[in-house]
Scaffold this motif. Structure first.
Motif, short mmCIF file in Angstrom:
data_model
loop_
_atom_site.label_atom_id
_atom_site.label_comp_id
_atom_site.label_asym_id
_atom_site.label_seq_id
_atom_site.Cartn_x
_atom_site.Cartn_y
_atom_site.Cartn_z
N GLU A 35 -7.17 -10.07 7.82
CA GLU A 35 -6.88 -8.83 7.09
C GLU A 35 -5.53 -8.24 7.46
O GLU A 35 -4.99 -7.39 6.75
CB GLU A 35 -7.98 -7.80 7.32
N HIS A 52 -4.44 -7.53 0.72
CA HIS A 52 -4.26 -6.69 1.91
C HIS A 52 -2.81 -6.26 2.10
O HIS A 52 -2.50 -5.58 3.08
CB HIS A 52 -4.73 -7.45 3.15
N SER A 81 1.29 -3.96 5.06
CA SER A 81 -0.16 -4.12 5.07
C SER A 81 -0.82 -2.84 4.55
O SER A 81 -0.32 -1.74 4.75
CB SER A 81 -0.66 -4.43 6.49
#
Length: 337
Positions: A35, A52, A81
């Motif tokens: 992630e 992500h 991110s």
């Protein structure tokens, strides 16, 4: 320093490497944190709601890399991110490539890697905002300070470019673009990382309040120390990112992968009970960023005229001294008549 396996994925670490890691008091978990990692084929990056990562500016996705900026003037791009990172100890391995048509010192400006409270901002620090909160690691390919004629740092503090450095910002500390961030850097190293025919890598490790930066740009699959500093305190819940900017000079700034690994660290009970950090800081920062500054030295023309006028002055003083001595001798003779 430890040797990586051929594919550079810590999931494939051999027992030897794991043992070497254990000597430092931590291990890499058996899986990367997907992630918080950016890898091929970059599916949905910047477009899908399930991705992500976000793109901004001139950054584009290809099958081989995320191109933050192309080799064109006045471009800015970034990837950030979407998910904040709450890992206490981590390691980021970055595979990148900086290349272009410009000759040495006719290229720019470099790229930056981030772990910051803010995300998706634009500004003068390699395309990101100034006065940021968190960690910035800069891969600087152009020496702006060489074109600054007001003041110069002493030879003992001057740097050879390309140069990799780190900085921790607290939201009020400014990165000085004209000084290439020298007044606020935590340390760094020269790294010949541009137009390299082999793969180039950078590693950022944060564990037990210690920041380590290592590079592998020599094609030897071996990390080289660049910065190792204790007393660095970074809060959890910040965002990873990468950004780049070009001005009158340019380069392709390509990000091939960013892989984040959680580090398992044994801590004494008192460390486990420490209060959660809210503001990034560095112990004894004032001592670290003292930079010796000296006035700019004389140019060749100034030195020439200084020497000429000094010689003329000495000659004039010599003539005056001879005349005065002659008059004294004449007056001395007159007193004997």
């Amino acid at each position: 320093m430890w040797l990586l396996p051929g594919n550079r994925d810590s999931r494939a670490c051999t027992d030897t490497v794991w043992a070497c890691l254990a000597d430092d008091g931590y291990e890499i978990d058996d899986f990367l944190k997907r992630e918080h990692s950016l890898t091929k084929p970059y599916q949905g990056v910047g477009s899908s709601s399930s991705s992500h990562w976000d793109l901004m500016g001139n950054a584009i996705i290809t099958t081989e890399h995320v191109r933050l900026t192309p080799d064109l003037q006045s471009r800015q791009g970034a990837v950030w991110s979407r998910i904040p990172c709450y890992l206490r100890d981590w390691e980021m391995q970055v595979h990148f490539k900086i290349h272009g048509q410009g000759k040495k010192n006719l290229n720019g400006d470099g790229m930056a890697l981030w772990y910051t409270k803010e995300r998706m901002q634009t500004g003068p620090v390699f395309g990101n905002m100034n006065l940021f909160t968190g960690l910035g690691v800069f891969l600087d390919t152009y020496p702006n300070e060489n074109n600054n004629h007001e003041k110069k740092y002493s030879p003992s503090t001057q740097r050879v470019f390309p140069y990799v450095s780190g900085m921790v910002g607290n939201g009020t500390l400014a990165y000085e673009h004209d000084r290439d961030g020298q007044s606020t850097e935590l340390g760094g190293c020269t790294a010949l990382l541009r137009n390299i025919p082999h793969d180039t890598f950078l590693l950022i490790r944060y564990t037990k309040n210690r920041l380590t930066i290592q590079i592998d740009v020599d094609g030897k699959q071996q990390w080289r120390d660049c910065l190792d500093l204790p007393g660095v305190r970074l809060p959890q819940g910040y965002f990873f990112g990468a950004s780049s900017v070009t001005g009158d000079l340019s380069d392709n700034h390509d990000l091939i992968s960013m892989k984040l690994y959680q580090l398992t660290v044994e801590r004494p009970q008192e460390e486990e009970e420490e209060e959660e950090l809210t503001v990034p800081s560095v112990d004894n920062f004032e001592e670290l960023h003292k930079v010796e500054v000296q006035e700019e030295g004389m140019s060749g023309v100034q030195l020439f005229f200084t020497i000429v006028f000094s010689i003329i002055g000495i000659f004039v003083l010599g003539v005056v001294a001879v005349v005065m001595y002659g008059r004294w001798k004449e007056n001395s003779r007159k007193r004997f008549y």
